[in-house]
Design a protein around this motif. Structure first.
Motif, PDB file in Angstrom:
ATOM      1  N   THR A  48       0.185 -10.498   6.484  1.00 37.57           N
ATOM      2  CA  THR A  48       0.401 -10.804   7.912  1.00 37.57           C
ATOM      3  C   THR A  48       0.927  -9.543   8.415  1.00 37.57           C
ATOM      4  O   THR A  48       0.240  -9.159   9.449  1.00 37.57           O
ATOM      5  N   LYS A  49       1.956  -9.190   7.800  1.00 39.71           N
ATOM      6  CA  LYS A  49       2.778  -7.894   8.446  1.00 39.71           C
ATOM      7  C   LYS A  49       1.854  -6.713   8.481  1.00 39.71           C
ATOM      8  O   LYS A  49       1.868  -6.151   9.223  1.00 39.71           O
ATOM      9  N   ALA A  50       1.262  -6.679   7.239  1.00 35.99           N
ATOM     10  CA  ALA A  50       0.260  -5.439   7.346  1.00 35.99           C
ATOM     11  C   ALA A  50      -0.960  -5.397   8.566  1.00 35.99           C
ATOM     12  O   ALA A  50      -1.376  -4.577   8.804  1.00 35.99           O
TER      13      ALA A  50
ATOM     14  N   VAL B 183      -6.188  -1.982   6.279  1.00 39.18           N
ATOM     15  CA  VAL B 183      -5.177  -2.290   5.289  1.00 39.18           C
ATOM     16  C   VAL B 183      -5.812  -2.344   3.874  1.00 39.18           C
ATOM     17  O   VAL B 183      -7.085  -2.473   3.862  1.00 39.18           O
ATOM     18  N   CYS B 184      -5.025  -2.146   3.073  1.00 33.71           N
ATOM     19  CA  CYS B 184      -5.518  -2.224   1.493  1.00 33.71           C
ATOM     20  C   CYS B 184      -4.242  -2.733   0.405  1.00 33.71           C
ATOM     21  O   CYS B 184      -3.157  -2.397   0.844  1.00 33.71           O
ATOM     22  N   SER B 185      -4.871  -2.994  -0.527  1.00 36.92           N
ATOM     23  CA  SER B 185      -4.064  -3.057  -1.682  1.00 36.92           C
ATOM     24  C   SER B 185      -4.282  -2.776  -2.998  1.00 36.92           C
ATOM     25  O   SER B 185      -5.359  -3.007  -3.463  1.00 36.92           O
ATOM     26  N   ALA B 186      -3.581  -1.623  -3.456  1.00 31.74           N
ATOM     27  CA  ALA B 186      -3.925  -1.265  -4.975  1.00 31.74           C
ATOM     28  C   ALA B 186      -3.868  -2.349  -5.811  1.00 31.74           C
ATOM     29  O   ALA B 186      -4.359  -2.331  -6.707  1.00 31.74           O
ATOM     30  N   LEU B 187      -2.838  -3.259  -5.648  1.00 34.28           N
ATOM     31  CA  LEU B 187      -2.695  -4.086  -6.673  1.00 34.28           C
ATOM     32  C   LEU B 187      -3.878  -5.112  -7.006  1.00 34.28           C
ATOM     33  O   LEU B 187      -4.255  -5.411  -7.871  1.00 34.28           O
ATOM     34  N   GLU B 188      -4.445  -5.525  -5.688  1.00 32.66           N
ATOM     35  CA  GLU B 188      -5.387  -6.310  -5.648  1.00 32.66           C
ATOM     36  C   GLU B 188      -6.906  -6.024  -5.303  1.00 32.66           C
ATOM     37  O   GLU B 188      -7.785  -6.429  -5.317  1.00 32.66           O
ATOM     38  N   GLN B 189      -6.888  -4.467  -5.449  1.00 31.75           N
ATOM     39  CA  GLN B 189      -8.117  -3.699  -5.331  1.00 31.75           C
ATOM     40  C   GLN B 189      -8.808  -4.056  -4.022  1.00 31.75           C
ATOM     41  O   GLN B 189     -10.199  -4.066  -3.979  1.00 31.75           O
ATOM     42  N   THR B 190      -7.960  -4.496  -2.950  1.00 32.78           N
ATOM     43  CA  THR B 190      -8.780  -4.756  -1.839  1.00 32.78           C
ATOM     44  C   THR B 190      -8.610  -3.493  -0.780  1.00 32.78           C
ATOM     45  O   THR B 190      -7.635  -2.908  -0.571  1.00 32.78           O
TER      46      THR B 190
END
Lengths: 326, 326
Positions: free
Chosen positions: A209-211, A238-245
């Motif tokens: 949400t913050k992102a 926005v992206c997430s290296a952890l979740e590969q999104t």
């Protein structure tokens, strides 16, 4: 002295995509030995016709933004999903002080570092910013000649190195953390304006949400900026290296940028101007190196500089006085 | 050749606050005649101990923002309400092309131009940006020695001249129009980040609501920027030169800035660094002027530059080749 080969051996090795010879050629161009300079320039000029065929991506962000993790994820995405051969270089003039390097600890990119389609090269050590950027720019040429068609140049978002990286890449990506405020303090003024895209990292779990709020805020702020000559309006995702999104969105943005700028001629124009800019920069560096290495200048500069700082001598009178010494 | 006096005559005239002699001394430092250079430097060095006692304010904004009208109003406010003696200088490297000058048409500042507490000097004509900024910086010194304690340096918000002005002033004010969008296109990237304050102009009549909305928008955008080393958070206000409103708020902002930075030491540090920065800049200019004036360089540069642009020769090999010529 390290082992040296003939220019032909280096060139043949690079064009044959021999990674060991590529590494050795980079070591050659990073060398500070005057005797290596001519050989290095021969190699560079020989491979130059085979260079240029990559997308050059600059990536920056303050420490803590998750740069290495992002490059690891994004790099694997580029290789696996986009069929790229990837070289990751770094510009980190601080590495000379710590003796380390932001990419020195290769375990930080575990998967990439063992991927045969990736080539990771840490920032050269023991060099000034001018020296590091020079080596890195020449390393881009060698990597392209060796068949790498995506070059990532990583830098830390805290100093002058971003301007240098911006001047050698096609696309400049700024990584930011959601929650703004304090995290922003580390980003030097002006860096946000250089960005072709901003990616809000760590958009996973409770952070999503913050992102997304940060994305909206930055996208709105970027609209206040004047449009670049490229005709491109910077995008925020926005992206997430952890979740590969979000990695595909970022690549999509880069692809859109390439399409726009290759069509409107900006891409070529920028590269030609970058080439020229680097020549003038190298001339300036050469002139200043010679000047400040001059014995009389070395002797008199400290005293004169002190008078200028204190307002006891005008800047221009001081410069004229020093220039007369050589 | 124009009439010249002894260094003593110029210096005595300036320190006696003789406006005619001040004007003549500025003409001397603007001169491109090599024979004038030494005399000019003597004058500058002699008045230097009497300089520095002003607040130096840079003002920029795109054409149409109402810069001249603002400076006319704000200048009269500074003189009448704050008891200042005001010098208005301009940096306009384009004036060499048109033959005119942004301040050449003095009727645009009708009141200021006849106010005995104001001194208006147009941008020097026929000079490169480097030449203009050098003259302007030296003119600041002469004006301060002549007792002017508020110096406004005006520039057009469309090019590199803002960076030069930013490097010679204490406070940088950006004028903006409400309604953003198209008007912003003329402001070069990076200029907004240099601003210590933004003033939304023409906040009168039907424009007031729009101006106040723009103020909120910019103030919010500026919060996204990293804080400057000065510890100062840029402020946004609205003003109307027509209705003489908001001028006191702008001066209040400048006064707050001065108080903060004089207390925390940033003011002095910045000026000392600016002095040093100008010395190194003057050295660089001198080195490059000599280099590019060299006959062999002149002959070979165009061909070599073309090869670099086309990617046929590396930037560094080209630079080395050219440096060997001198």
């Amino acid at each position: 002295m390290a082992k040296r080969f003939s220019a032909e051996t280096y060139v043949e090795g690079i064009l044959a995509r021999d990674r060991v010879m590529l590494s050795r050629a980079i070591t050659l161009i990073e060398s500070k030995l005057p005797s290596d300079h001519d050989l290095a320039q021969q190699v560079i000029n020989a491979v130059l016709p085979h260079a240029g065929g990559s997308v050059r991506i600059g990536i920056t962000g303050v420490p803590g933004v998750g740069k290495s993790t992002f490059i690891e994820s994004f790099g694997n995405y580029l290789i696996q999903e986009q069929g790229k051969k990837l070289a990751v270089l770094a510009i980190d003039p601080t590495s000379q002080r710590t003796g380390g390097s932001i990419l020195g600890d290769k375990t930080r990119m575990e998967l990439l570092s063992i991927n045969p389609q990736a080539f990771i090269r840490p920032s050269p050590a023991g060099k000034s910013l001018g020296g590091v950027t020079r080596s890195t720019r020449e390393t881009i040429i060698l990597c392209e000649a060796a068949g790498f068609d995506a070059i990532v140049v990583e830098t830390v978002g805290v100093g002058q190195s971003e301007t240098a990286v911006h001047a050698m890449v096609d696309f400049f990506l700024l990584l930011m953390l959601a929650g703004a405020g304090d995290e922003l303090q580390g980003i030097k003024r002006g860096i946000m304006e250089m960005a072709d895209a901003i990616a809000i990292t760590k958009a996973d779990g409770a952070n999503i949400t913050k992102a997304k709020a940060a994305r909206a805020e930055y996208q709105s702020a970027l609209h206040l900026y004047p449009m670049s000559h490229s005709g491109w309006l910077p995008k925020v995702s926005v992206c997430s290296a952890l979740e590969q999104t979000g990695l595909d969105t970022i690549w999509q943005t880069i692809a859109e940028y390439l399409q726009l700028t290759q069509q409107n001629g900006y891409f070529d124009k920028k590269r030609r101007n970058q080439n020229l800019q680097w020549m003038y920069e190298a001339i300036r560096q050469g002139l200043e190196e010679n000047f400040y290495a001059h014995q009389k200048v070395k002797e008199q500069l400290p005293g004169i500089a002190e008078q200028v700082k204190e307002g006891k001598k005008s800047a221009f009178a001081a410069a004229a006085e020093l220039l007369r010494l050589v």
